[in-house]
Structures are given as structure tokens and as C-alpha cells.
Design an enzyme around this catalytic site. Sequence first.
Site, PDB file in Angstrom:
ATOM      1  N   MET A   1      -3.432 -14.190   9.403  1.00  0.00           N
ATOM      2  CA  MET A   1      -4.186 -13.184  10.509  1.00  0.00           C
ATOM      3  C   MET A   1      -3.322 -13.056  11.568  1.00  0.00           C
ATOM      4  O   MET A   1      -3.379 -13.408  12.659  1.00  0.00           O
ATOM      5  CB  MET A   1      -5.456 -14.081  11.021  1.00  0.00           C
ATOM      6  CG  MET A   1      -6.541 -13.235  11.769  1.00  0.00           C
ATOM      7  SD  MET A   1      -7.097 -12.093  10.900  1.00  0.00           S
ATOM      8  CE  MET A   1      -8.628 -11.718  11.687  1.00  0.00           C
ATOM      9  N   GLY A   2      -2.110 -12.238  11.405  1.00  0.00           N
ATOM     10  CA  GLY A   2      -1.185 -11.861  12.567  1.00  0.00           C
ATOM     11  C   GLY A   2      -1.485 -10.794  12.989  1.00  0.00           C
ATOM     12  O   GLY A   2      -2.732 -10.192  12.835  1.00  0.00           O
TER      13      GLY A   2
ATOM     14  N   ILE B   1      -0.993  -7.595  11.669  1.00  0.00           N
ATOM     15  CA  ILE B   1      -1.432  -6.762  10.791  1.00  0.00           C
ATOM     16  C   ILE B   1      -2.764  -7.396  10.299  1.00  0.00           C
ATOM     17  O   ILE B   1      -3.800  -6.296  10.139  1.00  0.00           O
ATOM     18  CB  ILE B   1      -0.402  -6.639   9.364  1.00  0.00           C
ATOM     19  CG1 ILE B   1       0.750  -6.061   9.736  1.00  0.00           C
ATOM     20  CG2 ILE B   1      -0.976  -5.960   8.271  1.00  0.00           C
ATOM     21  CD1 ILE B   1       1.799  -6.065   9.015  1.00  0.00           C
TER      22      ILE B   1
ATOM     23  N   SER C   1       1.458  -8.133   1.094  1.00  0.00           N
ATOM     24  CA  SER C   1       2.642  -8.851   1.889  1.00  0.00           C
ATOM     25  C   SER C   1       3.978  -8.730   0.817  1.00  0.00           C
ATOM     26  O   SER C   1       4.639  -8.079   1.255  1.00  0.00           O
ATOM     27  CB  SER C   1       2.090 -10.276   1.964  1.00  0.00           C
ATOM     28  OG  SER C   1       1.807 -11.023   0.540  1.00  0.00           O
ATOM     29  N   ARG C   2       4.050  -9.778  -0.112  1.00  0.00           N
ATOM     30  CA  ARG C   2       5.169  -9.601  -0.848  1.00  0.00           C
ATOM     31  C   ARG C   2       4.866 -10.095  -2.230  1.00  0.00           C
ATOM     32  O   ARG C   2       3.703 -10.646  -2.398  1.00  0.00           O
ATOM     33  CB  ARG C   2       6.349 -10.370  -0.225  1.00  0.00           C
ATOM     34  CG  ARG C   2       7.169 -10.218   0.715  1.00  0.00           C
ATOM     35  CD  ARG C   2       7.960  -8.703   0.573  1.00  0.00           C
ATOM     36  NE  ARG C   2       8.502  -8.336   1.501  1.00  0.00           N
ATOM     37  CZ  ARG C   2       8.362  -7.518   2.513  1.00  0.00           C
ATOM     38  NH1 ARG C   2       7.148  -6.996   2.661  1.00  0.00           N
ATOM     39  NH2 ARG C   2       9.209  -7.070   3.511  1.00  0.00           N
TER      40      ARG C   2
ATOM     41  N   GLU D   1      10.339  -4.835  -8.024  1.00  0.00           N
ATOM     42  CA  GLU D   1       9.569  -3.582  -7.594  1.00  0.00           C
ATOM     43  C   GLU D   1      10.872  -2.498  -7.998  1.00  0.00           C
ATOM     44  O   GLU D   1      12.062  -2.444  -7.604  1.00  0.00           O
ATOM     45  CB  GLU D   1       9.444  -3.238  -6.202  1.00  0.00           C
ATOM     46  CG  GLU D   1       8.198  -4.284  -5.732  1.00  0.00           C
ATOM     47  CD  GLU D   1       8.041  -4.271  -4.224  1.00  0.00           C
ATOM     48  OE1 GLU D   1       6.913  -4.606  -3.945  1.00  0.00           O
ATOM     49  OE2 GLU D   1       8.815  -3.578  -3.606  1.00  0.00           O
TER      50      GLU D   1
ATOM     51  N   HIS E   1       4.807  -0.081  -3.089  1.00  0.00           N
ATOM     52  CA  HIS E   1       5.491  -0.495  -1.628  1.00  0.00           C
ATOM     53  C   HIS E   1       5.477   0.633  -0.725  1.00  0.00           C
ATOM     54  O   HIS E   1       6.415   0.908  -0.205  1.00  0.00           O
ATOM     55  CB  HIS E   1       6.583  -1.490  -1.801  1.00  0.00           C
ATOM     56  CG  HIS E   1       6.888  -2.502  -0.756  1.00  0.00           C
ATOM     57  ND1 HIS E   1       7.573  -3.360  -0.919  1.00  0.00           N
ATOM     58  CD2 HIS E   1       6.204  -2.396   0.601  1.00  0.00           C
ATOM     59  CE1 HIS E   1       7.640  -4.090   0.293  1.00  0.00           C
ATOM     60  NE2 HIS E   1       7.011  -3.255   0.992  1.00  0.00           N
TER      61      HIS E   1
END
Length: 366
Positions: A197-198, A200, A281-282, A311, A330
Amino acid sequence: MRSLCFVRYMKKLWDPAQAYRLLRVANSHRSACHTQHKKVMEDNKPWALFSEVGENGYLEEFTDIMKQHFNIICLKDFNQNSQLYGPKIQAMFVWYNLPPTEPSFLSLFPSLKVVSNGGVGIDHLDVPYINSLGVKVTNTPGVVSDATADIAMALLLGSARKIVQGHQIATDKKTTHIPLDLMGAEVTGSTLGIIGMGHIGCKIARRAKGFDMKILYHNRNRRSVEDEQAVGASYCANMDDLLHESDFVMLSVNLTPETTSLISHRELSLMKPTATLVNISRGLVVDQDALVKALQSGTISAAALDVTHPEPLPRDHPLLHLPNVLITPHVGTNTHNTTRKMVQRMVENAVAAVNGQSIPNEVKHK
């Protein structure tokens, strides 16, 4: 006689053709001075290395932002004459992991002062090593949040309402009637669990609030009461509780050793069989082998991914062939406005570092 000579001289001086020739000479001199001044100004600009212009790099309009403050050279041209340009480079603009930042490559830049990264994530950069060279590392937080939150909701909605399947049916040449059994999941009133919960994550919560979703979140540190009330979010100290209760699980964390394979077999088994996993995210935050099994076995209903590892995925990877998976390449920050803001921030950070000023977004090793 003197008066007559003076009159003839004045007529010659103001002859239109003569005046035009004099004007051309003056303009030519002025243009030469301007060109020389411009060249001097360019010579005084520091040099910066970037990846390339085009499909695998920047649009030309964005490199124009760099040119305002730097002489720039692309990676391909640099590689053709690294001995000439290496000592000149003071800034490196890293975009989707290019130019590379391996020690052997960085050794070519004795004057390098800053590695200016486009985006928030810096998991591809060895910050302690780069800092040990006396080189600053920067990123672009804040400016990417809205576009990334938008793609998060787009993936959630697209997966829930089977947008891609619907498009395929609607455009298929064999379609002669509209099937009535293409059923999706209800978004309005459902429960969204946000892990991370940053900035973004909060933006995603704001958008989810517009769909009357119940919002849960798990974070290293609990947000303030004001932050929670602003989006109507409830804190889950235990991530397992969030996984149990959520209809949609949204991953919005930085990639760190602690978050690598954060979601694996055990975590997926805790989710509802009707739940959807959304990852912005990643790719390495999710154990992809475990995800494939969960999707094939019905442990969870679907997955929507803007990130994978690697990717792109190998063309025979199972995730590419499952009907309950939605994947985008992405593109979370890929809008003109956001990309422009990112490049502007990259340049601002680089200019500050080169000039020895306070850097707006320096990343320091913790």
C-alpha cells in the site's frame, strides 16, 4: 561638385539592389555568429548515454527533452567508439534495463556521476556497487503512479469481465450468434486485497472505491488513519487473512529479497477458488510454476499480469496458453503524458547530480 558627388553616393547607398546585398551580408554574419554560439553552448553541455530511439527505446519527442540539457549518444553509436565517448559521459539514462549497468560496462565511464533510472523499481541496479564508484542513482517515483494504477484496474476489469474473450468472439469470422454463457465476475461490491500500500497501492484503492469495492490491504507498515479513511481501506496485519477474504488480490510491491516468490503454492492455496490474482509489480514476486498449477487445477479462477519473468516469456510457456490468464507486456507506465513526465524527472535528477546540487529523487542503499 561636392554636393553632386554626395547625392550620387546617397543614391547608390539606398539603391534597393545594393541594400538587399548589404542586408544579406549582415544576416549571413548574424547567422554565423548564432551557429558559433550554439556550437559553443552544445560543447558546454555534459554528455549522457541512453538506449536508443524507436520501438525498443524512446520516442524522439522524449529524447528532445534530454537534448535541452545534454549532448546525448545512443548505445549503438557509443559501442562503435567507446574510447572516444567513454571519458565524456557524465550521466546514464536507464530505460527498461538499458544501457547495461554491469561493472565491466560501468568501468568505461571514469567521469560518470549519475545513473538516472526511468521508473520506480531499481531491482535491476546494484545500488551499493554503483554508489561505491562515487556515482549517484536516481528513480522517478510519483509520476508513474496514476498510469500504473490505471493499468491495474484495467487488468482487473478485463479479466473479470472477460474482455479479451469477448473481443475474440465478436471479431471471429466464424461467429454467427452471440453466446449467452460468457459469464464474468462481478466487480462492484467485491473485495479487493492490495498487497503493498505505497503510493501506487493507494491510487489503486482510490479507483477501487469508485466501484464500491471493499478494500483490504497488507503493508510492512500500517498507513495512517487518515489514509485509510480516504479510500475506505482496512488493514490486515496478517497477509493470510487478506488472501482468505479477497475476490481480487492485487500485488503492488517492490521486488526485494523479501518479496521474491511472495506468492507461491501456500499463498495461492489460501485464496478463494473464485479469486483472481493481479500482478503489476515484478514477475519474480510470483512463483510462476506455482501459479500455472493453481490456474490449471482451479485453485484460483484467473490471473491478470502486466509483469512476468522473463519478459517476454518463452513462446511455449504454459501461462501464454491458459484461457484464464490475461497478460500485457509491462506497459503500466506506457502513456505519452506519463512517459514525458518520467523523462523530465530523469533529466532533472541527472542535471542536479552533474551540477553537484540536491537531487530530487536519489536512491540510497539502506
